[in-house]
Design an enzyme around this catalytic site. Structure first.
Site, PDB file in Angstrom:
ATOM      1  CD  GLU A 172      -2.204   2.051  -3.532  1.00 20.21           C
ATOM      2  OE1 GLU A 172      -3.320   2.348  -3.986  1.00 20.21           O
ATOM      3  OE2 GLU A 172      -1.874   2.293  -2.359  1.00 20.21           O
ATOM      4  CG  ASP A 219      -1.892   1.082   1.291  1.00 19.50           C
ATOM      5  OD1 ASP A 219      -2.736   1.118   0.389  1.00 19.50           O
ATOM      6  OD2 ASP A 219      -1.841   1.915   2.213  1.00 19.50           O
TER       7      ASP A 219
END
Ligand code: CA
Length: 639
Positions: A352, A326
């Site tokens: 990400e 994340d």
């Protein structure tokens, strides 16, 4: 003799950990349990408390921990007797004040809501046959990722699951059969470590959260277990889930959220080593690159080591196959490479490649998408192909390629080649990345939707004016055909195969089940959708041309056809792709509301995808020359 002593000394120096212990916490044996914790050097005292329960009650024992050496940061205690089934907390004193009890950063078992560490014999948590469990051998280029939330997947009555919203739902034949039929070979589970936002003492009430609010990084979440009060239950059930998926040939990928904690003051980090794990701004305030109120400092030795050890722990103890980071862009490049190098090569790592705000660390050292070339063996999500298809992230209603908006053709091409350097892509016209970022196509995740933002159905409804159900299905299938013929690693959100919607909610992180649940009755309502998805995935997996796995091969064997607005087409020379049975493959995507055509060489072609039908065995044959692509659909032919 002297030489021998020197050799021993050198070996010992290599074996004995340096100033910091990688993993602290508790080590159990029936005769005694050892406790250790690391603090900042100005800690004054550490109290260890032993409890009968995971919550409430008075301590049955309180121990003053011993500092390993004067001014040192490691504290230890040994408690005699069999402590199995007991709980513990650490309480560290700084500046004359105890900061408060916590489980420490290295708890591997906890009581309800993760307030206290638990003393468990980990060998007793293994399900039967666990020793024989192995990670399925699937190279990165062959992966098809399926992102799911436990509760979304199995909570609704229509699913018919026994263990609704639990880890164990993924052991049920209904789940395994569905995933196998669909053909995905890696399940990416949304945060499944212990998080804060679901109260585990009230699981009889419906509670929902995505779980991006970490409490204990190295313990499964209690809300997904059948009994969060019994520490070994969640561990055992998590392992049963992994085992069942592995038996079905499906990898398990963990969504990890090391970039922030649910709060600062109450976190295990802050209670044990104040201000060590977080980045601060020049003015002394906490930096907020996560958009969640704080950001961790991966560049600090202790945080970097923590992330490396935590990832290794999930691989070793739970047989995890991969990690989705994340907000990977909050971490530094060096840490991501250290993690990559610390685990076997078959562990798939992606994230990400962005942050949610400014980070208090030099931008050129952050693990952003644009720096993926400095991180071999790590992939990043492609917002270029995602937004090129559905529309920009900062709007829910703007359309792009799917909605028949011109100007996104190069963004699609960028995603089709897997974000590598390719002579057929005009990078100046790509929506975000004005240069290729991947060295190899397996460093790009191809997708059109994930848990964030609207799901595909909602986005199409919100962005394509007057869309009919027929159009919705056509565009949905077209979108996934782009994803599944991308040379990147394809990724889909759970439920898209049954045309899920979230009633238009774009940030459903704490929405009720009625918004987030999969409605399994949709399988009967829209059988053509599942049929197409499974045939499409089967075709990708059976044909190496769609996942060559090497940038050189993609550059040599994939070329784009000259087309017009809202029409993208490419050719793959299958003859040059090892293991490929098809010779020339033509793929075209048309988002006009009427049929368009492309020119292909003369000859006879087998149609494997046309007009919302897909079958690699062949739907029909056609002649070359001018070939028609029906409105709002994909075409795939080969000879
Ligand atoms: Ca929890």
């Amino acid at each position: 003799m002297k030489r021998f002593t020197l050799l021993v000394a050198i070996i010992m120096a290599l074996l004995v950990p340096q100033s910091t212990n990688a993993r602290t916490g508790v080590t159990y044996s029936p005769g005694a349990s050892g406790f250790s914790i690391e603090t900042n050097s100005d800690a004054q005292q550490v109290k260890l408390r032993i409890y009968k329960d995971g919550l409430g009650g008075k301590p049955v024992k309180t121990v003053n921990m011993k500092r390993e050496q004067a001014g040192g940061t490691l504290w230890q205690a040994t408690v005699k007797g069999d402590l199995k089934g007991k709980f513990y907390t650490f309480d560290v004193k700084y500046g004359g004040k105890f900061r408060g009890e916590c489980a420490g950063i290295w708890a591997t078992a906890v009581g309800v809501n993760g307030k206290r560490g638990a003393i468990v014999d980990m060998t007793e948590t293994d399900p039967q046959g666990w020793k024989a469990d192995v990670r399925p051998n699937i190279p990165a280029k062959d992966l098809v990722l399926y992102e799911m939330h436990h509760r979304d997947f199995s909570i609704d009555e229509s699913g018919g699951f026994t263990y609704k919203g639990k880890f164990l739902a993924l052991t049920e034949p209904r789940a395994i059969n569905h995933l196998k039929t669909l053909g995905v070979n890696a399940v990416h589970i949304l945060p499944s470590f212990d998080y804060a936002s679901v109260d585990e003492t009230r699981l009889n009430e419906p509670q929902y959260n995505w779980g991006y609010d970490p409490v204990n990084y190295n313990v499964p979440e209690g809300g997904y277990s059948t009994d969060p009060y019994k520490p070994e239950v969640r561990i055992n059930e998590f392992k049963q889930m992994v085992q069942a998926l592995h038996k079905a040939g499906i990898k398990v990928i963990l969504d990890v959220v090391y970039n922030h904690t649910w709060n600062i003051d109450g976190s295990n980090f802050q209670l044990t080593r104040p201000d060590y794990f977080y980045r601060k701004n020049a003015d002394g305030s906490y930096s907020n690159g996560s958009g969640c109120g704080n950001e961790t400092a991966s560049e600090r030795e202790g945080m970097r080591q923590y992330m490396v050890e935590s990832v290794k722990y999930w691989v070793d103890e739970y047989h995890i196959d991969g990690f989705r980071f994340d907000l990977m862009g909050v971490h530094d490049i060096e840490t991501m490479n250290a993690i990559r190098n610390a685990v076997p090569q078959d562990i798939f790592i992606y994230g990400e490649g962005w942050s949610a705000g400014n980070c208090a660390y030099p931008g050129d050292k952050l693990a952003m998408k644009a720096h993926i070339q400095q991180m071999p063996g790590i992939a990043a999500f492609s917002d270029c192909i995602r937004d090129g298809l559905r529309g920009p992230w900062d709007s829910n209603s703007k359309a792009a390629f799917l909605g028949g908006v011109k100007g996104y053709e190069e963004s699609l091409k960028f995603g089709i080649v897997g974000a590598i350097q390719h002579p057929g892509v005009d990078y100046s016209k790509v929506n975000y990345s004005k240069a290729p970022y991947a060295t190899e196509p397996t460093q790009m995740i191809a997708y059109v939707s994930c848990h964030d933002d609207m799901c595909l159905v909602d986005r199409l409804k919100a962005s394509v004016k007057g869309i009919t159900t027929d159009e919705l299905i056509r565009l949905d299938l077209l979108a996934q055909t782009v994803v599944m013929t991308s040379q990147g690693v394809p990724f889909m959100l759970s439920g898209e195969e049954m045309l899920r919607d979230k009633k238009g909610v774009h940030n459903s992180y704490e929405s009720p089940d009625s918004i987030n649940h999969l409605d399994w009755d949709n399988m009967e309502r829209y059988p053509q959708v599942m049929e197409y998805y499974k045939n499409l995935i089967a075709m990708r997996k059976a044909h190496p041309a769609f996942h060559m796995g090497s940038a050189d091969m993609v550059r040599r064997n994939l070329d784009f056809l000259p087309t017009e607005n809202c029409l993208v087409a490419f050719h793959i020379n299958g003859k040059n792709v090892p293991g490929e049975q098809w010779n020339d493959i033509y793929v075209a995507f048309n988002t006009h509301k009427r049929a368009r055509s492309i020119e292909v060489p003369e000859g006879t072609y087998t149609v494997v995808c046309r007009n919302i039908k897909c079958d690699q065995a062949g739907l029909t044959t056609i002649k070359g020359g001018k070939v028609t692509i029906p409105a709002q659909s994909a075409l795939i032919i080969h000879n």
